[in-house]
Motif scaffolding. Sequence first.
Motif, mmCIF file in Angstrom:
data_model
loop_
_atom_site.group_PDB
_atom_site.id
_atom_site.type_symbol
_atom_site.label_atom_id
_atom_site.label_comp_id
_atom_site.label_asym_id
_atom_site.label_seq_id
_atom_site.Cartn_x
_atom_site.Cartn_y
_atom_site.Cartn_z
ATOM 1 N N SER A 83 0.847 -1.188 0.000
ATOM 2 C CA SER A 83 0.000 0.000 0.000
ATOM 3 C C SER A 83 0.884 1.240 0.000
ATOM 4 N N ASP A 84 0.269 2.403 -0.144
ATOM 5 C CA ASP A 84 1.012 3.658 -0.063
ATOM 6 C C ASP A 84 1.428 3.928 1.381
ATOM 7 N N SER A 85 2.638 4.427 1.544
ATOM 8 C CA SER A 85 3.147 4.700 2.885
ATOM 9 C C SER A 85 2.486 5.941 3.476
ATOM 10 N N ASP A 86 2.212 5.867 4.769
ATOM 11 C CA ASP A 86 1.739 7.054 5.476
ATOM 12 C C ASP A 86 2.745 7.493 6.540
ATOM 13 N N GLU A 87 3.990 6.964 6.435
ATOM 14 C CA GLU A 87 5.005 7.282 7.448
ATOM 15 C C GLU A 87 6.359 7.548 6.781
ATOM 16 N N GLU A 88 6.405 8.479 5.838
ATOM 17 C CA GLU A 88 7.665 8.811 5.175
ATOM 18 C C GLU A 88 8.706 9.318 6.165
ATOM 19 N N VAL A 89 8.247 9.849 7.307
ATOM 20 C CA VAL A 89 9.183 10.367 8.304
ATOM 21 C C VAL A 89 10.099 9.268 8.820
ATOM 22 N N VAL A 90 9.626 8.021 8.813
ATOM 23 C CA VAL A 90 10.457 6.894 9.263
ATOM 24 C C VAL A 90 11.693 6.768 8.379
ATOM 25 N N ILE A 91 11.501 6.908 7.070
ATOM 26 C CA ILE A 91 12.632 6.811 6.139
ATOM 27 C C ILE A 91 13.626 7.934 6.411
ATOM 28 N N TYR A 109 9.846 -2.107 3.339
ATOM 29 C CA TYR A 109 9.914 -2.412 1.901
ATOM 30 C C TYR A 109 8.866 -3.460 1.515
ATOM 31 N N ALA A 110 8.614 -4.395 2.420
ATOM 32 C CA ALA A 110 7.670 -5.470 2.124
ATOM 33 C C ALA A 110 6.218 -4.998 2.145
ATOM 34 N N ASN A 111 5.953 -3.889 2.805
ATOM 35 C CA ASN A 111 4.567 -3.474 3.022
ATOM 36 C C ASN A 111 4.127 -2.237 2.248
ATOM 37 N N PHE A 112 5.100 -1.478 1.729
ATOM 38 C CA PHE A 112 4.723 -0.224 1.086
ATOM 39 C C PHE A 112 5.278 -0.142 -0.335
ATOM 40 N N ARG A 113 4.609 0.671 -1.159
ATOM 41 C CA ARG A 113 5.074 0.886 -2.528
ATOM 42 C C ARG A 113 6.429 1.598 -2.517
ATOM 43 N N VAL A 114 7.191 1.345 -3.576
ATOM 44 C CA VAL A 114 8.548 1.889 -3.636
ATOM 45 C C VAL A 114 8.514 3.407 -3.802
#
Length: 531
Positions: A425-433, A475-480
């Motif tokens: 799915s789309d990530s809702d936590e880009e801050v983690v990256i 990586y396994a759960n969110f779109r690249v």
Amino acid sequence: MTQAPSKQCDILIVGSGAAGMTLALSVAENAKVILISKSVLNEGSTYYAQGGIAAVFDENDSIEAHVNDTLKAGAGLCDKQTVEFTATSAKDSLEWLIRRGVSFDKMDNQSNKYHLTREGGHSHRRILHAADATGKEVQLTLAQKVRNHPNIEVAERCNAIDLITSRKLGRAGNRVLGAYIWNRDTEQVETVAAKFVTLATGGASNVYQYTSNPDIASGDGIAMAWRAGCEVANLEFNQFHPTCLYHEQARNFLLTEALRGEGAVLKRPDGSRFMPDFDEREELAPRDVVARAIDFEMKRLGADCVYLDISHKSPDFIKKHFPTIYERCLGLGLDITRDAIPVVPAAHYTCGGVVTNLQGETRVKGLYAIGEVAYTGLHGANRMASNSLLECLVFARATAQSILPQLEQVAIASDLPAWDESQVSDSDEEVVIAHNWHELRLFMWDYVGIVRSDKRLQRALRRVEMLQQEIHEYYANFRVSNNLLELRNLVQVAELIIRCAMQRKESRGLHYNIDYPDLADDAQPSRLKPD
């Protein structure tokens, strides 16, 4: 994000610097090429290379001297056969560039002789250059040729996600069959099938907090090759360029070694010189020596930087030979004809990489690696100045000579599976990256930087293993995304750097461990093989 149509080509080249474009132009008369550029075609480390390219053009110089200088700079870990092959091929490679329109500085307007400069570790003037923007001249010239060639398709703003191999698909052997490519503009993942794939992705210096490299230097090729089953070597040897501009508005701006080659000296904040205290070669000592000396003085004095001073040369000389540096510094309020330049060391060049032979071949059939991404044995424990662009040219042309005779013997795999994103799915936590990226670069700088210890390396390994778990789950759960792909690759390369460093129980070249300050008697390249 939708699945893009698949593409096919004879040769897929991942990376658009000097190595990638030289290979593309060397094979395009006989092959269909797709060239992947992570940014726009003119971005990358080649474009920012200032100094020049080493080759023997002076009658007073010799290939033997170039070989000996390289071996000495490599601190006993160079492969002599590779060094001899590179130095012997240098002049032909430069002449190939010149025939394609690259313009190097001449002695004067009437002379056919090139102006040769000298940099650290070289015993003679043998650096061909285009003022202080050699890489820009090479990049722009080759890019124009690449864009105009009908057999080369350029894919800009595209990230290679992973290589497709027969082993990954559960088929016999381990041959590369293509790659998954993410187009950042269309947000589609394309499946590209190819007879041969060449990695020309550059180095991994963005694993460190301070670097002279552009943002795209994130170790992608090394990480992809490792996941595909390639061996890596000597990744503990990351070169820290001694002189990166210390200024809040210009974090990545490199100050070429040619400044020191033309007489610039390093000074403490009080104006006194310090390199004579560390090495008889003074400012022209190899980069590892100069970087450690600066690091030592900064820590001893508690100084934020040291200073590089060429103001004793005439203003006309400085403006003629270093116009890019003069203009950039002037825009920041520094007049280098009068002012000393504040400098700090910064991660600059990855001397290790994916293990290849003299034709660029890896242990995965059909997969090649050229340029900074590769370990050929040329650099050993430290790269000598201006051998980097040379390596790109020499090994790209050697790879072309290896691939071309095989083209008719290999079929393109037409049944590659499409990229599967049905479970993400789309990530809702880009801050983690963003947080993980910052943490990685900071602890690599602190623990695996210019000076290391066993305790620092162990701390770094523990932290990188924790980050790997988090990033794998993400990586396994969110779109690249661009940041996710780069972080995934940087964390993998960081682990490889640390593990190579832990193998080396000595201090040599660019690797300095305070627990093992002496040279070992039987030093060998560090090597890691995937399980």
